[in-house]
Design an enzyme around this catalytic site. Structure first.
Site, PDB file in Angstrom:
ATOM      1  CD  GLU A  76      62.692  16.584 -24.461  1.00 49.14           C
ATOM      2  OE1 GLU A  76      61.670  17.210 -24.797  1.00 49.14           O
ATOM      3  OE2 GLU A  76      63.689  17.130 -23.943  1.00 49.14           O
ATOM      4  CD  GLU A  89      61.151  18.892 -17.964  1.00 47.61           C
ATOM      5  OE1 GLU A  89      60.442  19.842 -17.569  1.00 47.61           O
ATOM      6  OE2 GLU A  89      61.282  18.593 -19.174  1.00 47.61           O
TER       7      GLU A  89
END
Length: 414
Positions: free
Chosen positions: A171, A166
């Site tokens: 974010e 990932e």
């Protein structure tokens, strides 16, 4: 920051089809790096994916590029939203942006905790586009309020998290308006052990106030993060403490706005709804990491060679005396492929068994043509490019084989 977070299996509902599981994991362990000199940027070769979200207000995003995750399972993080495919939650605004809207709801959907309190959207390219290596970027205006969690990220194809990897490009959580995060997760460094870093707004202005460009440049054995062209993090296998680097396979993109969850916390009396993430564009390009065409030399100093200089699909790739011909001139355009005579180095029939023959074939983007190069190993899906029988004679064919460190698996790319 140290958070104990779990990741559970989930299914992507993409129309009538179901694809592998993938859940966003926060940068629970941000590892600071010593100050780094910015690396010279690689040249962009070609755009392989682009969406500028042009179209009338209220139009859904292009289904040839984007599909949806749907549901209110909590997504492994006890999130509160139900993801929908409704244009109430994701639609073009008529001004060249996609708008992902998180809304407070009074009913209509069931979540893991009961009647859903919020809806939002999560879009992904798992069924439409994936790529190994390149530049992945988006220009985004993020939302910002307590309990809201916008993200732009990538998952390795196959649904086997964290073993397929990932890469979190962006974010943010509402309580940190001037901070964004970039993180990687893999086997041994997932969940609370994710490896990443934070980037602070250089002028102290919240990121939600304006559009910013969030990007990673991803090449064999290195991933570099940027905000508005400023490099703030660079990761290589040396950062993993001996854990496996798994970023050598196709990844697809995801963008979403979550509500609640272990890391951002939950909406409270200060939370303002609805919240919107505006996406101006998403673009993926290949990068020039090859430095031009060159030889690949191996056992006894001989060259990797296309038999008979024959460009037909299925032609064997062999060992041969170096002679400077086009059959021995290989390029690595930055998309994970290795190319000669206009074709890609390919594992026959996409096999993974020891002894599967290596050939050239028309480039098609599948994993049988994705190679990584490190420590003089040329690797496809965990197997090494190998000279059959450790035989240095001319015309000895190549194959894939479990990596053993022998001279017949060591290659120098020039």
């Amino acid at each position: 920051m140290k958070l104990q977070r779990s990741r559970i299996a989930a299914l992507f509902a993409t129309g009538a089809a179901l694809v592998g599981a993938a859940l966003l994991q926060a940068p629970a362990q941000a590892l600071p790096q010593a100050p780094q000199a910015p690396q010279a940027e690689q040249a962009v070769l070609a755009t392989t994916f682009e969406d500028n979200f042009d179209g009338p207000a209220g139009q859904a995003p292009d289904s040839n590029k984007w599909r949806y995750d749907i549901g209110g399972s909590g997504w492994g993080n006890a999130e509160r939203q139900y993801y929908t495919n409704s244009t109430r939650n994701s639609a073009k605004d008529g001004a060249g942006n996609l708008v992902i809207t998180a809304r407070k709801e009074s009913g209509g959907f069931q979540c893991h905790y009961g009647t859903c309190e919020y809806t939002s959207a999560r879009l992904l390219t798992a069924q439409t586009f994936s790529q190994t290596y390149g530049r992945f970027e988006a220009r985004i205006k993020i939302p910002g309020t307590q309990g809201v969690w916008p993200a732009f990220w990538m998952m390795g194809q196959g649904g086997n998290w964290p073993n397929n990897g990932e890469i979190d490009i962006l974010e943010n959580i509402g309580r940190e308006p001037t901070t964004v995060h970039g993180t990687i997760h893999g086997p041994g460094y997932s969940g609370a052990e994710g490896i990443g870093a934070a980037y602070q707004s250089p002028n102290g202005v919240p990121f939600r106030n304006d559009f910013h460009t969030y990007r990673v440049d991803w090449s064999p054995n290195v991933i570099t993060w940027y905000v508005d062209g400023v490099q703030y993090q660079r990761r290589t296998p040396a950062d993993l403490g001996g854990d496996q680097w798994v970023f050598d396979r196709p990844h697809f993109m995801i963008m979403n706005v979550a509500v609640g969850g272990y890391w951002p916390g939950y909406p409270d009396g200060t939370t303002v709804m609805p919240q919107q993430m505006l996406v101006d564009y998403v673009r993926v390009s290949t990068l020039d990491s090859s430095g031009g065409n060159g030889q690949i030399t191996g056992l006894a100093g001989k060259c990797l060679d296309v038999a008979g200089a024959n460009s037909a699909d299925g032609t064997t790739v062999q060992l041969y005396d170096c002679n400077g011909t086009a059959a021995q001139s290989w390029s690595r355009p930055g998309d994970g492929t290795i190319r000669a005579l206009g074709k890609c180095l390919d594992v026959a029939n996409a096999g993974t068994a020891d002894g599967t023959r290596v050939q050239i074939a028309t480039c098609n983007g599948n994993t049988a043509q994705q190679w990584s190069y490190a420590n003089n190993d040329i690797v496809n899906r965990g197997k090494c490019l190998d000279v059959t029988g450790n035989n240095s004679a001319n015309a000895t064919p190549t194959q894939i084989w479990t990596c053993g460190g022998g001279a017949n698996q060591k290659w120098t790319i020039t």
